[in-house]
Design a protein around this motif. Sequence first.
Motif, short mmCIF file in Angstrom:
data_model
loop_
_atom_site.label_atom_id
_atom_site.label_comp_id
_atom_site.label_asym_id
_atom_site.label_seq_id
_atom_site.Cartn_x
_atom_site.Cartn_y
_atom_site.Cartn_z
N PRO A 115 7.70 3.88 5.15
CA PRO A 115 8.54 5.11 5.96
C PRO A 115 9.83 5.47 5.71
O PRO A 115 10.28 6.51 5.66
CB PRO A 115 8.00 4.78 7.36
CG PRO A 115 6.88 4.02 7.07
CD PRO A 115 6.98 2.98 6.07
N VAL A 116 10.59 4.00 5.81
CA VAL A 116 12.06 4.42 5.70
C VAL A 116 12.54 4.70 4.44
O VAL A 116 13.49 5.74 4.28
CB VAL A 116 12.67 2.93 5.81
CG1 VAL A 116 14.25 3.02 5.79
CG2 VAL A 116 12.26 2.21 7.37
N LEU A 166 14.48 9.29 0.85
CA LEU A 166 14.55 10.32 -0.20
C LEU A 166 14.41 11.70 0.36
O LEU A 166 14.97 12.54 -0.33
CB LEU A 166 13.36 9.86 -0.99
CG LEU A 166 13.09 8.46 -1.55
CD1 LEU A 166 11.74 8.27 -1.89
CD2 LEU A 166 13.98 8.74 -2.85
N CYS A 167 13.78 12.12 1.33
CA CYS A 167 13.70 13.46 1.84
C CYS A 167 15.07 13.95 2.43
O CYS A 167 15.53 14.75 2.37
CB CYS A 167 12.62 13.56 2.94
SG CYS A 167 10.96 13.61 2.28
N TRP A 168 15.70 12.94 2.96
CA TRP A 168 17.00 13.22 3.70
C TRP A 168 18.11 13.48 2.69
O TRP A 168 18.96 14.31 2.56
CB TRP A 168 17.55 12.02 4.54
CG TRP A 168 18.78 12.12 5.10
CD1 TRP A 168 19.40 12.97 5.95
CD2 TRP A 168 19.91 11.43 4.70
NE1 TRP A 168 20.54 13.01 6.36
CE2 TRP A 168 21.14 11.85 5.45
CE3 TRP A 168 20.21 10.43 3.73
CZ2 TRP A 168 22.28 11.41 5.50
CZ3 TRP A 168 21.39 9.85 3.83
CH2 TRP A 168 22.55 10.21 4.45
N SER A 169 17.97 12.80 1.43
CA SER A 169 19.15 12.87 0.49
C SER A 169 18.65 14.04 -0.35
O SER A 169 19.40 14.26 -1.32
CB SER A 169 18.94 11.39 -0.62
OG SER A 169 17.74 11.34 -1.17
N GLY A 171 5.30 8.05 6.93
CA GLY A 171 6.46 8.35 6.56
C GLY A 171 6.77 9.90 6.34
O GLY A 171 7.69 10.49 6.57
N LEU A 172 5.28 10.58 5.85
CA LEU A 172 5.58 12.10 5.55
C LEU A 172 5.62 12.73 7.06
O LEU A 172 6.56 13.80 7.10
CB LEU A 172 4.06 12.50 4.98
CG LEU A 172 3.90 12.00 3.45
CD1 LEU A 172 2.63 12.50 3.19
CD2 LEU A 172 4.92 12.67 2.73
N ILE A 173 5.20 12.19 8.09
CA ILE A 173 5.27 12.75 9.55
C ILE A 173 6.67 12.78 9.78
O ILE A 173 7.39 13.54 10.40
CB ILE A 173 4.64 12.22 10.29
CG1 ILE A 173 2.92 12.42 10.01
CG2 ILE A 173 4.55 12.51 11.86
CD1 ILE A 173 1.92 11.75 10.97
N LEU A 174 7.43 11.44 9.77
CA LEU A 174 8.62 11.24 10.25
C LEU A 174 9.67 11.85 9.31
O LEU A 174 10.95 12.35 9.79
CB LEU A 174 9.16 9.61 10.32
CG LEU A 174 8.22 8.97 11.35
CD1 LEU A 174 8.45 7.35 11.15
CD2 LEU A 174 8.21 9.23 12.80
N ALA A 175 9.26 12.13 8.07
CA ALA A 175 10.52 12.63 7.14
C ALA A 175 10.77 14.20 7.46
O ALA A 175 11.74 14.78 7.16
CB ALA A 175 9.80 12.72 5.58
N LYS A 176 10.04 14.67 8.15
CA LYS A 176 10.14 16.27 8.62
C LYS A 176 11.43 16.35 9.47
O LYS A 176 11.87 17.30 9.71
CB LYS A 176 9.02 17.10 9.57
CG LYS A 176 7.74 16.85 8.73
CD LYS A 176 6.18 17.36 9.63
CE LYS A 176 5.22 17.44 8.75
NZ LYS A 176 3.89 18.05 9.64
N PHE A 177 11.81 15.17 10.13
CA PHE A 177 12.94 15.13 10.95
C PHE A 177 14.23 14.68 10.13
O PHE A 177 15.35 14.73 10.64
CB PHE A 177 12.91 14.05 12.10
CG PHE A 177 11.69 14.54 13.16
CD1 PHE A 177 11.66 15.42 14.07
CD2 PHE A 177 10.61 13.77 13.03
CE1 PHE A 177 10.56 15.69 14.89
CE2 PHE A 177 9.36 14.16 13.77
CZ PHE A 177 9.56 15.03 14.82
#
Length: 246
Positions: free
Chosen positions: A172-173, A178-181, A229-235
């Motif tokens: 998840p981290v 990856l999504c944040w960057s 991780g997909l759920i948390l990456a939305k934030f």
Amino acid sequence: MTEEVKSGFVAHLIELRDRLIKSLLSILVIFIGLIYFANDIYTFVAAPLVAHLPSTATMIATDVTAPFFAPFKLTLFVALFAAIPWILHQIWGFIAPGLYQHEKKMLIPILASSIILFYSGIAFCYFVVLPIILGFFTSVGPQMMTLAPDISSYLGFVLKLFFAFGIAFEIPVAIMLLCWSGATTTQSLKEKRPYIVVGVFVVAMFLTPPDVLSQTLLALPMLLLFELGLILAKFYTAKPQQESKE
């Protein structure tokens, strides 16, 4: 390269050296504090195996030095695991000055989560996976066989699983970073889900001992953590950098 740039680069190298020394010293201090309990620590780690051994069977040492070095090696790894929060704190202290304020606010929860997830992976391996795997392996052999596991071989087996599950629980981290960057998006990862499922089982095959049960017990949590991780990456979706004006 100007003198100012050179001095700044040297200062960063000195700071990096100091933080590496502090990290190594933390491992050494914890190791010294635990070395007296080395045999007790090994007994605790070996408990899932001993619980499934026949009443007449015991663990053995095929090497003369194994009774000393196996608990010694395990205690060193325990010290490393215990020092991880301090090591990550040193890493954070090194990179934090180069981050913007909004980046710090976003990365601090990720840093804390990575520590919790790593320890959760090791705990899941010890309390859930090891009893299942060892119970299976100790029950499928021929009845005329006397099971006497070697302490060094068992230690290598357990440490490999601990590392595999500790790293796997960081999925998840990794997805959030990856999504944040901006390297990828949740939508892109969802579209590639079938390939990721296959890749997870391939990775589990390399991280675990060569048996289907261990691979499956690692792959299934990895898939669940991928969905988390997909759920948390939305934030943590990529946003344009907002540089502060000074």
